[in-house]
Design a protein around this motif. Structure first.
Motif, mmCIF file in Angstrom:
data_model
loop_
_atom_site.group_PDB
_atom_site.id
_atom_site.type_symbol
_atom_site.label_atom_id
_atom_site.label_comp_id
_atom_site.label_asym_id
_atom_site.label_seq_id
_atom_site.Cartn_x
_atom_site.Cartn_y
_atom_site.Cartn_z
ATOM 1 N N GLU A 187 -3.497 -16.857 180.549
ATOM 2 C CA GLU A 187 -3.688 -18.200 180.000
ATOM 3 C C GLU A 187 -3.378 -18.171 178.496
ATOM 4 O OE1 GLU A 187 -7.461 -20.924 178.802
ATOM 5 O OE2 GLU A 187 -7.649 -19.707 180.620
ATOM 6 N N VAL A 188 -2.389 -18.950 178.081
ATOM 7 C CA VAL A 188 -1.935 -18.928 176.688
ATOM 8 C C VAL A 188 -2.429 -20.177 175.966
ATOM 9 C CG1 VAL A 188 0.033 -18.707 175.140
ATOM 10 C CG2 VAL A 188 0.117 -17.642 177.400
ATOM 11 N N ASN A 189 -3.497 -20.032 175.198
ATOM 12 C CA ASN A 189 -3.977 -21.114 174.346
ATOM 13 C C ASN A 189 -3.482 -20.948 172.920
ATOM 14 O OD1 ASN A 189 -6.122 -23.030 175.700
ATOM 15 N ND2 ASN A 189 -6.346 -21.004 176.615
ATOM 16 N N GLY A 190 -2.922 -19.813 172.624
ATOM 17 C CA GLY A 190 -2.372 -19.537 171.306
ATOM 18 C C GLY A 190 -1.639 -18.212 171.349
ATOM 19 N N LEU A 191 -0.695 -18.036 170.447
ATOM 20 C CA LEU A 191 0.069 -16.795 170.362
ATOM 21 C C LEU A 191 -0.321 -16.077 169.077
ATOM 22 C CD1 LEU A 191 3.506 -18.254 171.471
ATOM 23 C CD2 LEU A 191 2.104 -16.649 172.781
ATOM 24 N N PRO A 192 -0.907 -14.879 169.166
ATOM 25 C CA PRO A 192 -1.313 -14.163 167.950
ATOM 26 C C PRO A 192 -0.185 -13.969 166.943
ATOM 27 C CG PRO A 192 -2.292 -13.135 169.873
ATOM 28 C CD PRO A 192 -1.340 -14.184 170.382
ATOM 29 N N SER A 193 1.056 -13.844 167.425
ATOM 30 C CA SER A 193 2.176 -13.649 166.497
ATOM 31 C C SER A 193 2.393 -14.873 165.619
ATOM 32 C CB SER A 193 3.460 -13.335 167.269
ATOM 33 O OG SER A 193 3.828 -14.425 168.103
ATOM 34 N N ILE A 194 1.935 -16.046 166.078
ATOM 35 C CA ILE A 194 2.016 -17.269 165.281
ATOM 36 C C ILE A 194 0.723 -17.514 164.521
ATOM 37 C CG2 ILE A 194 2.224 -19.789 165.416
ATOM 38 C CD1 ILE A 194 4.154 -19.424 167.724
ATOM 39 N N GLU A 195 -0.410 -17.235 165.160
ATOM 40 C CA GLU A 195 -1.703 -17.536 164.549
ATOM 41 C C GLU A 195 -2.084 -16.553 163.450
ATOM 42 O OE1 GLU A 195 -4.909 -18.401 167.091
ATOM 43 O OE2 GLU A 195 -3.940 -20.209 167.845
ATOM 44 N N LEU A 196 -1.772 -15.269 163.647
ATOM 45 C CA LEU A 196 -2.246 -14.251 162.707
ATOM 46 C C LEU A 196 -1.776 -14.484 161.271
ATOM 47 C CD1 LEU A 196 -4.013 -11.719 162.633
ATOM 48 C CD2 LEU A 196 -1.935 -10.360 162.927
ATOM 49 N N PRO A 197 -0.506 -14.839 161.051
ATOM 50 C CA PRO A 197 -0.089 -15.074 159.660
ATOM 51 C C PRO A 197 -0.835 -16.223 158.984
ATOM 52 C CG PRO A 197 1.829 -14.726 161.069
ATOM 53 C CD PRO A 197 0.653 -14.869 161.973
ATOM 54 N N HIS A 198 -1.411 -17.143 159.767
ATOM 55 C CA HIS A 198 -2.180 -18.230 159.161
ATOM 56 C C HIS A 198 -3.612 -17.794 158.868
ATOM 57 C CE1 HIS A 198 0.902 -21.318 159.557
ATOM 58 N NE2 HIS A 198 1.225 -20.714 160.671
ATOM 59 N N THR A 199 -4.137 -16.891 159.709
ATOM 60 C CA THR A 199 -5.482 -16.369 159.470
ATOM 61 C C THR A 199 -5.465 -15.310 158.380
ATOM 62 O OG1 THR A 199 -5.929 -16.740 161.820
ATOM 63 C CG2 THR A 199 -7.502 -15.393 160.610
ATOM 64 N N PRO A 254 -2.729 -14.237 155.753
ATOM 65 C CA PRO A 254 -1.397 -14.455 155.175
ATOM 66 C C PRO A 254 -0.689 -13.177 154.722
ATOM 67 C CG PRO A 254 -2.969 -16.051 154.310
ATOM 68 C CD PRO A 254 -3.764 -15.044 155.071
ATOM 69 N N GLN A 255 -1.435 -12.109 154.475
ATOM 70 C CA GLN A 255 -0.817 -10.871 154.019
ATOM 71 C C GLN A 255 -0.314 -9.991 155.168
ATOM 72 O OE1 GLN A 255 -0.319 -10.593 150.750
ATOM 73 N NE2 GLN A 255 -1.339 -12.592 150.640
ATOM 74 N N THR A 256 -0.379 -10.489 156.396
ATOM 75 C CA THR A 256 0.094 -9.702 157.536
ATOM 76 C C THR A 256 1.559 -9.323 157.354
ATOM 77 O OG1 THR A 256 -1.426 -10.890 158.995
ATOM 78 C CG2 THR A 256 0.346 -9.654 160.042
ATOM 79 N N ALA A 257 1.868 -8.037 157.549
ATOM 80 C CA ALA A 257 3.236 -7.554 157.362
ATOM 81 C C ALA A 257 4.157 -8.098 158.449
ATOM 82 C CB ALA A 257 3.255 -6.026 157.392
ATOM 83 N N PRO A 258 5.393 -8.440 158.097
ATOM 84 C CA PRO A 258 6.354 -8.918 159.111
ATOM 85 C C PRO A 258 6.530 -7.942 160.274
ATOM 86 C CG PRO A 258 7.188 -9.325 156.908
ATOM 87 C CD PRO A 258 5.950 -8.503 156.737
ATOM 88 N N ALA A 259 6.448 -6.637 159.989
ATOM 89 C CA ALA A 259 6.596 -5.652 161.063
ATOM 90 C C ALA A 259 5.458 -5.772 162.072
ATOM 91 C CB ALA A 259 6.630 -4.244 160.477
ATOM 92 N N THR A 260 4.252 -6.077 161.589
ATOM 93 C CA THR A 260 3.112 -6.258 162.487
ATOM 94 C C THR A 260 3.316 -7.483 163.365
ATOM 95 O OG1 THR A 260 1.620 -5.216 160.889
ATOM 96 C CG2 THR A 260 0.610 -6.610 162.577
ATOM 97 N N VAL A 261 3.796 -8.559 162.772
ATOM 98 C CA VAL A 261 4.063 -9.778 163.538
ATOM 99 C C VAL A 261 5.118 -9.510 164.603
ATOM 100 C CG1 VAL A 261 4.899 -12.147 163.404
ATOM 101 C CG2 VAL A 261 3.386 -11.263 161.618
ATOM 102 N N ALA A 262 6.152 -8.748 164.252
ATOM 103 C CA ALA A 262 7.210 -8.435 165.216
ATOM 104 C C ALA A 262 6.659 -7.614 166.390
ATOM 105 C CB ALA A 262 8.336 -7.675 164.524
ATOM 106 N N LYS A 263 5.770 -6.668 166.101
ATOM 107 C CA LYS A 263 5.155 -5.885 167.175
ATOM 108 C C LYS A 263 4.309 -6.761 168.082
ATOM 109 C CE LYS A 263 4.977 -1.472 164.693
ATOM 110 N NZ LYS A 263 4.089 -0.442 164.096
ATOM 111 N N LEU A 264 3.574 -7.681 167.477
ATOM 112 C CA LEU A 264 2.772 -8.609 168.282
ATOM 113 C C LEU A 264 3.654 -9.455 169.187
ATOM 114 C CD1 LEU A 264 0.077 -9.911 165.762
ATOM 115 C CD2 LEU A 264 -0.321 -8.578 167.839
ATOM 116 N N ARG A 265 4.795 -9.893 168.657
ATOM 117 C CA ARG A 265 5.703 -10.712 169.448
ATOM 118 C C ARG A 265 6.228 -9.930 170.657
ATOM 119 N NH1 ARG A 265 8.891 -12.047 165.453
ATOM 120 N NH2 ARG A 265 7.461 -13.682 164.748
ATOM 121 N N ARG A 266 6.531 -8.657 170.448
ATOM 122 C CA ARG A 266 7.003 -7.832 171.564
ATOM 123 C C ARG A 266 5.888 -7.615 172.589
ATOM 124 N NH1 ARG A 266 9.583 -5.080 167.277
ATOM 125 N NH2 ARG A 266 8.035 -3.398 167.282
#
Length: 374
Positions: free
Chosen positions: A112-124, A126-138
């Protein structure tokens, strides 16, 4: 256990996500005669408890780093699944950290997808590294591709999932809902002003509460009007917004209520002149298309709604609410003023909205059909 439900979210709590978890998990456990519910704990909640045929396990390790905490939680899920792998038929999950250990076994998995961490985490964070976001997306893509069914609360987030390349035939819409509220509450909540606007929800930046405060400052001539903020978070999280309220000159006209039990929120909504949902135009709200319970519950209470004109909000409200451009306090204030000046038209609009709200029984029936299919 024949069924399990896992969510990287605290339950119970005053957040809207807890309402959703309670409804969806109840449908799962009604179907399978009980099961295992794995959620976040803390705040005095017991680590283990049993309610009828449901065994509740709560992860309560206090790990400051969110990613480290999520990874530790994922291992915790795997340990709690292990004793039941021979009997489990269906596992329902709400996030990739719950999904990952549930995949690859004999049972079916509904994600059940109520949100995608790869989108939400940078808003929670902001200093999240792009590499971390990319790993979350994968990680998200891996879990979505291997799940037997994907459940979404809005068409907007469903489209986002399909654009990721997920098989559209296994993506199912199970909309958020709200049970109807009696048109005239028997008693006003303690401390409720005579005439007030209301905001219900958390206080993250993407909720746009700062926009609402600036809009409220433009209504200073309405001297009897108050703003009630029913926040699902503790008061310490409101300090920046309280300082802003002081700066724009509205601090004395705001009634704050923190971590209000959900069953008390309906009374506050029903007594309000207008309910505001000033969501910002950020990727969190545009790309993944949240389906805010605050709007649905306002509609169910028969309260006129003013909300940001975003795709997922239009899907819920249609023409039965006032939609305004996001992030514009002047437009928000103007829309609120119009509803206050024309109460009869506002009431008719709110009644139309009330008639369109799906009940949780309707949504649970849709979820039951997904379970039957898988």
């Amino acid at each position: 256990m024949r069924a399990a439900y896992f969510a990287f979210d605290r339950f119970p709590s005053s957040k809207g996500s807890a309402v959703h978890i309670g409804q969806m998990a109840a449908e799962l456990f009604d179907r399978f005669g009980g099961g295992l519910l794995g959620v976040l704990g803390g705040g005095g909640l017991p680590r283990y408890q049993r309610e009828g045929g449901v065994q509740i396990a709560r992860f309560d390790e206090q790990i400051p780093n969110l990613i480290d905490r999520a990874e530790t939680y994922s291992h915790w899920v795997a340990r709690h699944l292990a004793p039941h792998l021979e009997t489990l038929e269906l596992v329902h999950v709400r996030d990739p950290w719950s999904a990952l250990p549930a995949l690859g076994h004999r049972h079916k998995v509904v994600y059940e997808v109520n949100g995608l961490p790869s989108i939400e985490l940078p808003h929670t964070w902001p200093q999240t590294a792009p590499a971390t976001v990319a790993k979350l997306r994968r990680l998200e893509a891996h879990c979505l591709e291997r799940a037997d069914a994907v459940v979404v609360p809005s068409s907007v987030i469903g489209d986002a999932i399909r654009k990721m390349g997920i098989n559209p035939e296994k993506v199912f819409l199970v909309p958020n809902a709200a049970n109807p509220v009696a048109p005239a509450p028997t008693a006003r909540p303690d401390g409720a002003p005579e005439h007030y606007l209301i905001y219900v929800g958390a206080l993250q930046r993407w909720q746009g509460v700062d926009v609402l405060l600036r809009a409220f400052a433009r209504l200073a001539d309405l001297t009897d009007l108050r703003l009630v903020v029913c926040s699902s978070v503790p008061e310490r999280r409101a300090k920046p917004l309280q300082r802003l309220a002081d700066r724009v000159g509205v601090a004395e006209r705001i009634v704050w209520r923190f971590t209000l039990p959900h069953d008390e929120v309906a009374g506050w909504l029903a007594g309000a002149a207008v309910s505001a949902a000033p969501l910002t135009a950020c990727p969190r709200n545009l790309d993944q298309g949240c389906a805010p319970l605050k709007i649905l519950e306002s509609m169910a209470a028969g309260t006129p709604v003013v909300a940001s004109d975003l795709p997922a909000v239009r899907e819920i409200l249609g023409e039965d609410g006032r939609l305004v451009a996001p992030d514009r306090p002047a437009e928000l204030a103007r829309a609120i003023r119009i509803l206050l000046e024309y109460p009869e038209q506002a009431r008719v609009m709110a009644e139309r909205a009330r008639s369109r709200v799906s009940s949780w029984a309707d949504s649970r029936a849709r979820l039951a059909e997904v379970y039957r299919r898988v």
